[in-house]
Enzyme design. Structure first.
Site, PDB file in Angstrom:
ATOM      1  N   LEU A 123       4.957  -1.687   5.726  1.00  0.00           N
ATOM      2  CA  LEU A 123       6.259  -0.873   5.592  1.00  0.00           C
ATOM      3  C   LEU A 123       7.091  -1.215   4.750  1.00  0.00           C
ATOM      4  CD1 LEU A 123       6.630  -1.479   9.550  1.00  0.00           C
ATOM      5  CD2 LEU A 123       5.457   0.285   8.412  1.00  0.00           C
ATOM      6  N   THR A 179      -8.105   7.788  -6.309  1.00  0.00           N
ATOM      7  CA  THR A 179      -7.476   9.212  -6.800  1.00  0.00           C
ATOM      8  C   THR A 179      -8.253   9.772  -7.936  1.00  0.00           C
ATOM      9  OG1 THR A 179      -5.486   9.921  -8.046  1.00  0.00           O
ATOM     10  CG2 THR A 179      -6.022   7.573  -8.183  1.00  0.00           C
ATOM     11  N   ASP A 180      -8.096  10.915  -8.161  1.00  0.00           N
ATOM     12  CA  ASP A 180      -8.644  11.756  -9.376  1.00  0.00           C
ATOM     13  C   ASP A 180      -7.854  11.035 -10.718  1.00  0.00           C
ATOM     14  OD1 ASP A 180      -6.316  13.038  -8.898  1.00  0.00           O
ATOM     15  OD2 ASP A 180      -7.135  14.859  -9.227  1.00  0.00           O
ATOM     16  N   GLU A 181      -6.899  10.410 -10.595  1.00  0.00           N
ATOM     17  CA  GLU A 181      -6.213  10.152 -11.912  1.00  0.00           C
ATOM     18  C   GLU A 181      -6.735   9.049 -12.741  1.00  0.00           C
ATOM     19  OE1 GLU A 181      -1.954   9.370 -11.692  1.00  0.00           O
ATOM     20  OE2 GLU A 181      -1.604  11.247 -10.033  1.00  0.00           O
ATOM     21  N   TYR A 217      -0.187   3.319 -12.901  1.00  0.00           N
ATOM     22  CA  TYR A 217      -0.488   3.512 -11.433  1.00  0.00           C
ATOM     23  C   TYR A 217      -2.319   3.924 -11.432  1.00  0.00           C
ATOM     24  CZ  TYR A 217      -2.189   6.462  -7.459  1.00  0.00           C
ATOM     25  OH  TYR A 217      -2.732   7.079  -6.621  1.00  0.00           O
ATOM     26  N   LYS A 260      -5.527   1.791 -10.023  1.00  0.00           N
ATOM     27  CA  LYS A 260      -6.415   2.214  -9.097  1.00  0.00           C
ATOM     28  C   LYS A 260      -7.948   2.247  -9.634  1.00  0.00           C
ATOM     29  CE  LYS A 260      -5.864   4.229  -5.591  1.00  0.00           C
ATOM     30  NZ  LYS A 260      -5.652   3.367  -4.088  1.00  0.00           N
ATOM     31  N   ASN A 292      -4.247  15.825  -5.919  1.00  0.00           N
ATOM     32  CA  ASN A 292      -3.109  15.660  -5.171  1.00  0.00           C
ATOM     33  C   ASN A 292      -3.022  16.273  -3.626  1.00  0.00           C
ATOM     34  OD1 ASN A 292      -2.738  15.779  -7.890  1.00  0.00           O
ATOM     35  ND2 ASN A 292      -0.249  15.762  -7.360  1.00  0.00           N
TER      36      ASN A 292
HETATM   37  P1  NAD Z   1       2.132   6.223   0.472  1.00  0.00           P
HETATM   38  O1  NAD Z   1       2.903   5.619  -0.863  1.00  0.00           O
HETATM   39  O2  NAD Z   1       2.639   7.301   1.144  1.00  0.00           O
HETATM   40  O3  NAD Z   1       1.692   5.142   1.724  1.00  0.00           O
HETATM   41  C1  NAD Z   1       1.291   3.839   1.102  1.00  0.00           C
HETATM   42  C2  NAD Z   1       1.355   2.969   2.441  1.00  0.00           C
HETATM   43  O4  NAD Z   1       0.929   1.748   2.006  1.00  0.00           O
HETATM   44  C3  NAD Z   1       2.585   2.855   2.854  1.00  0.00           C
HETATM   45  O5  NAD Z   1       2.505   2.935   4.162  1.00  0.00           O
HETATM   46  C4  NAD Z   1       3.133   1.290   2.345  1.00  0.00           C
HETATM   47  O6  NAD Z   1       3.933   0.602   3.255  1.00  0.00           O
HETATM   48  C5  NAD Z   1       1.825   0.642   2.449  1.00  0.00           C
HETATM   49  N1  NAD Z   1       1.669  -0.514   1.317  1.00  0.00           N
HETATM   50  C6  NAD Z   1       2.338  -0.409   0.139  1.00  0.00           C
HETATM   51  N2  NAD Z   1       2.015  -1.684  -0.225  1.00  0.00           N
HETATM   52  C7  NAD Z   1       1.415  -2.554   0.891  1.00  0.00           C
HETATM   53  C8  NAD Z   1       0.912  -3.941   1.002  1.00  0.00           C
HETATM   54  N3  NAD Z   1       1.060  -4.794  -0.163  1.00  0.00           N
HETATM   55  N4  NAD Z   1       0.421  -4.167   1.960  1.00  0.00           N
HETATM   56  C9  NAD Z   1       0.135  -3.519   2.838  1.00  0.00           C
HETATM   57  N5  NAD Z   1       0.730  -2.101   3.128  1.00  0.00           N
HETATM   58  C10 NAD Z   1       1.279  -1.717   1.657  1.00  0.00           C
HETATM   59  O7  NAD Z   1       0.753   6.580  -0.354  1.00  0.00           O
HETATM   60  P2  NAD Z   1      -0.189   7.949  -0.036  1.00  0.00           P
HETATM   61  O8  NAD Z   1       0.277   9.045  -0.525  1.00  0.00           O
HETATM   62  O9  NAD Z   1      -0.451   8.212   1.481  1.00  0.00           O
HETATM   63  O10 NAD Z   1      -1.598   7.239  -0.498  1.00  0.00           O
HETATM   64  C11 NAD Z   1      -2.559   6.593   0.126  1.00  0.00           C
HETATM   65  C12 NAD Z   1      -3.757   6.273  -0.686  1.00  0.00           C
HETATM   66  O11 NAD Z   1      -4.176   7.263  -0.966  1.00  0.00           O
HETATM   67  C13 NAD Z   1      -3.485   5.356  -1.904  1.00  0.00           C
HETATM   68  O12 NAD Z   1      -4.458   4.502  -2.226  1.00  0.00           O
HETATM   69  C14 NAD Z   1      -3.351   6.566  -2.926  1.00  0.00           C
HETATM   70  O13 NAD Z   1      -3.689   5.958  -4.278  1.00  0.00           O
HETATM   71  C15 NAD Z   1      -4.509   7.540  -2.662  1.00  0.00           C
HETATM   72  N6  NAD Z   1      -4.364   8.756  -2.775  1.00  0.00           N
HETATM   73  C16 NAD Z   1      -3.198   9.577  -2.995  1.00  0.00           C
HETATM   74  C17 NAD Z   1      -3.057  10.959  -3.306  1.00  0.00           C
HETATM   75  C18 NAD Z   1      -1.890  11.953  -2.978  1.00  0.00           C
HETATM   76  O14 NAD Z   1      -1.913  12.749  -3.519  1.00  0.00           O
HETATM   77  N7  NAD Z   1      -0.810  11.083  -2.404  1.00  0.00           N
HETATM   78  C19 NAD Z   1      -4.242  11.228  -3.811  1.00  0.00           C
HETATM   79  C20 NAD Z   1      -5.380  10.805  -3.795  1.00  0.00           C
HETATM   80  C21 NAD Z   1      -5.613   9.372  -3.246  1.00  0.00           C
HETATM   81  O1  DAU Z   2      -3.732  13.204  -8.368  1.00  0.00           O
HETATM   82  C1  DAU Z   2      -3.821  12.380  -7.279  1.00  0.00           C
HETATM   83  C2  DAU Z   2      -2.341  11.819  -7.338  1.00  0.00           C
HETATM   84  O2  DAU Z   2      -1.377  12.718  -6.989  1.00  0.00           O
HETATM   85  C3  DAU Z   2      -2.307  10.507  -6.330  1.00  0.00           C
HETATM   86  O3  DAU Z   2      -3.240   9.662  -6.612  1.00  0.00           O
HETATM   87  C4  DAU Z   2      -0.866   9.890  -6.547  1.00  0.00           C
HETATM   88  O4  DAU Z   2      -0.691   9.045  -5.653  1.00  0.00           O
HETATM   89  C5  DAU Z   2       0.204  11.238  -6.094  1.00  0.00           C
HETATM   90  O5  DAU Z   2       1.451  10.661  -6.224  1.00  0.00           O
HETATM   91  C6  DAU Z   2      -0.060  12.307  -6.822  1.00  0.00           C
HETATM   92  O6  DAU Z   2       0.607  12.032  -8.357  1.00  0.00           O
HETATM   93  P1  DAU Z   2       1.320  13.177  -9.359  1.00  0.00           P
HETATM   94  O7  DAU Z   2       2.089  12.241 -10.254  1.00  0.00           O
HETATM   95  O8  DAU Z   2       0.529  14.071  -9.720  1.00  0.00           O
HETATM   96  O9  DAU Z   2       2.238  13.527  -8.282  1.00  0.00           O
HETATM   97  P2  DAU Z   2       3.599  14.236  -8.087  1.00  0.00           P
HETATM   98  O10 DAU Z   2       4.177  14.712  -7.009  1.00  0.00           O
HETATM   99  O11 DAU Z   2       4.712  12.812  -8.574  1.00  0.00           O
HETATM  100  O12 DAU Z   2       3.908  15.107  -9.119  1.00  0.00           O
HETATM  101  C7  DAU Z   2       3.097  16.273  -9.375  1.00  0.00           C
HETATM  102  C8  DAU Z   2       3.491  16.912 -10.727  1.00  0.00           C
HETATM  103  O13 DAU Z   2       4.774  17.413 -10.579  1.00  0.00           O
HETATM  104  C9  DAU Z   2       3.431  16.191 -11.968  1.00  0.00           C
HETATM  105  O14 DAU Z   2       2.783  17.055 -12.860  1.00  0.00           O
HETATM  106  C10 DAU Z   2       4.684  15.559 -12.205  1.00  0.00           C
HETATM  107  C11 DAU Z   2       5.566  16.901 -11.612  1.00  0.00           C
HETATM  108  N1  DAU Z   2       6.832  16.458 -11.208  1.00  0.00           N
HETATM  109  C12 DAU Z   2       7.062  15.591 -10.317  1.00  0.00           C
HETATM  110  C13 DAU Z   2       8.263  15.391  -9.804  1.00  0.00           C
HETATM  111  C14 DAU Z   2       8.380  14.077  -8.830  1.00  0.00           C
HETATM  112  C15 DAU Z   2       8.121  17.102 -11.711  1.00  0.00           C
HETATM  113  O15 DAU Z   2       7.857  18.245 -12.306  1.00  0.00           O
HETATM  114  N2  DAU Z   2       9.202  16.691 -11.301  1.00  0.00           N
HETATM  115  C16 DAU Z   2       9.372  15.791 -10.244  1.00  0.00           C
HETATM  116  O16 DAU Z   2      10.590  15.630 -10.064  1.00  0.00           O
END
Ligand code: NAD
Ligand code: DAU
Length: 350
Positions: free
Chosen positions: A40, A133-135, A158, A162, A187
């Site tokens: 949390l 992640t694809d990153e 980040y 990963k 994303n």
């Molecule tokens: P998020 O930041 O919304 O959620 C992360 C969760 O992990 C939170 O509930 C947080 O409390 C918990 N957490 C963080 N540190 C912790 C710790 N030390 N111990 C236990 N719990 C902890 O993230 P998300 O966007 O839901 O992403 C979830 C997973 O999917 C991540 O591993 C991320 O790399 C991966 N991912 C995200 C995206 C995306 O677009 N958001 C895409 C591809 C992969």
């Molecule tokens: O590709 C998967 C990843 O996508 C996940 O692994 C990450 O956890 C997730 O956060 C996401 O990463 P991005 O950096 O691509 O997402 P974000 O929403 O932060 O940004 C999306 C795009 O928008 C990126 O090119 C940066 C741009 N951006 C983002 C923010 C927050 C802006 O232009 N302005 C902004 O304020």
């Protein structure tokens, strides 16, 4: 007393994607006990899963994956049989301003989980599934796609954290013959996403009449996938994916950031009864993200051909549903954007 087929530990289940995964497993698999482990942090919110908290096949444990002793106790207490690991620090911008939390949580935390699983599990039918992640693949030019064999080239703290965790998971699979699975996804967007990420941040700022901060010139490209489709992919890979395999998950849905922000402005003009073009006037180009990756695009052929998964809805429909969710859940947004969020916002956007 209930006996369950499996006791699945889902980490990060109070976060954005994790909450959708936990909900899907709790509702669709009453034969499994789902243990949601989450620290949390600012990104974790029990309100994201309040609808399932009283179900008999669900338990929540507040725990830090950086604490190996605490993890071992959870494995013992709940007789954990499988892991779906999502807990992580997930925001690229925060990894630029404070990289060390990403190293400890994403790398050391993942290693802790793996090691507790390795030393606890005696049988050979346990699954450790790492959600990534694809990153990790770096940045594309205008052509081409990331496939499962694309070489790793992470470029932010980040993505490097990963990528490290992916390597450690594969190393445990190879060395200790653990049953591992991985997926690398593009994303995600949808309900319950913390408004530090592009889509919910823009929805909120449009509504509040604030500037819409587009980094650089807005030409960076992302491949967007509805979060419920990612949760379905995780379900599919957990149940049908091969051991030791990696699956790329994506939406076949590339957009430049500026095009996406304009789309959101159009939907919001409609919802807020504003004249067409009103919200777009809030767009402000701001300083680019350091080391900003230009383009991500996933080739999701393998998961479609081998496991039959593909996205279920078109992007415009998903985006409309997402906007409607945020507008209907004003209290959720207000609670999350008070307090610490304001400090983060001021520090990051000035
Ligand atoms: P998020 O930041 O919304 O959620 C992360 C969760 O992990 C939170 O509930 C947080 O409390 C918990 N957490 C963080 N540190 C912790 C710790 N030390 N111990 C236990 N719990 C902890 O993230 P998300 O966007 O839901 O992403 C979830 C997973 O999917 C991540 O591993 C991320 O790399 C991966 N991912 C995200 C995206 C995306 O677009 N958001 C895409 C591809 C992969
Ligand atoms: O590709 C998967 C990843 O996508 C996940 O692994 C990450 O956890 C997730 O956060 C996401 O990463 P991005 O950096 O691509 O997402 P974000 O929403 O932060 O940004 C999306 C795009 O928008 C990126 O090119 C940066 C741009 N951006 C983002 C923010 C927050 C802006 O232009 N302005 C902004 O304020």
């Amino acid at each position: 007393m209930n006996t369950f087929e499996k006791h699945i530990l889902i980490t990060g289940g109070a976060g954005f994607i994790g909450s959708h995964v936990v909900r899907l497993f709790v509702n669709n698999y009453p034969q499994y006990k789902i243990i949601n482990l989450d620290l949390l942090t600012y990104a974790g919110n029990l309100a994201n899963i309040s609808d399932i908290e009283t179900k008999s096949n669900y338990a929540f444990v507040k725990c830090d994956i950086r604490d190996k002793v605490a993890l071992a106790k959870v494995f013992e207490e709940y007789a954990i049989s499988d892991v779906i690991h999502l807990a992580a620090e997930s925001h690229v911008d925060r990894s630029i301003s404070g990289p060390l939390d990403f190293i400890t949580t994403n790398i050391v935390g993942t290693a802790n989980l793996l090691d507790v699983a390795r030393t606890t599990w005696k049988a050979d039918n346990h699954i450790f599934y790492h959600v990534s992640t694809d990153e990790v693949y770096g940045s594309l030019g205008t052509e081409g796609f990331f496939t499962e064999t694309t070489a790793y080239d992470p470029r932010s703290p980040y993505s490097a954290s990963k990528a490290s965790s992916d390597h450690i998971v594969r190393a445990y699979g190879h060395t200790y013959k653990m049953n591992i699975k991985l997926s690398n996804c593009s994303n995600n967007y949808g309900s319950h996403q913390f408004p530090e990420k592009l889509i919910p941040l823009m929805i909120n700022n449009i509504k509040e009449g604030k500037p819409l901060p587009v980094y650089g010139t807005g030409v960076n490209v992302r491949d967007w996938l509805w979060v419920n489709d990612h949760a379905r992919a995780i379900d599919t890979i957990f149940h049908k994916g091969k051991i030791n395999e990696t699956y790329n998950v994506g939406g076949w849905n590339e957009l430049t950031n500026i095009k996406l922000v304009h789309l959101l402005c159009e939907i919001m003009d409609d919802r807020l009864g504003r004249e067409k073009g009103t919200s777009a006037k809030q767009i402000t180009f701001v300083q680019d993200r350091a080391g900003h990756d230009m383009r991500y695009a996933i080739d999701a052929t393998k998961i479609k051909d081998d496991l039959g998964w593909e996205p279920s809805i078109q992007f415009e429909e998903g985006l409309n549903r997402t906007v409607d969710w945020y507008l209907a859940n004003d209290t959720w947004v207000k609670e999350i954007t008070s307090g610490n969020y304001q400090d983060y916002y001021k520090k990051h956007y000035g």
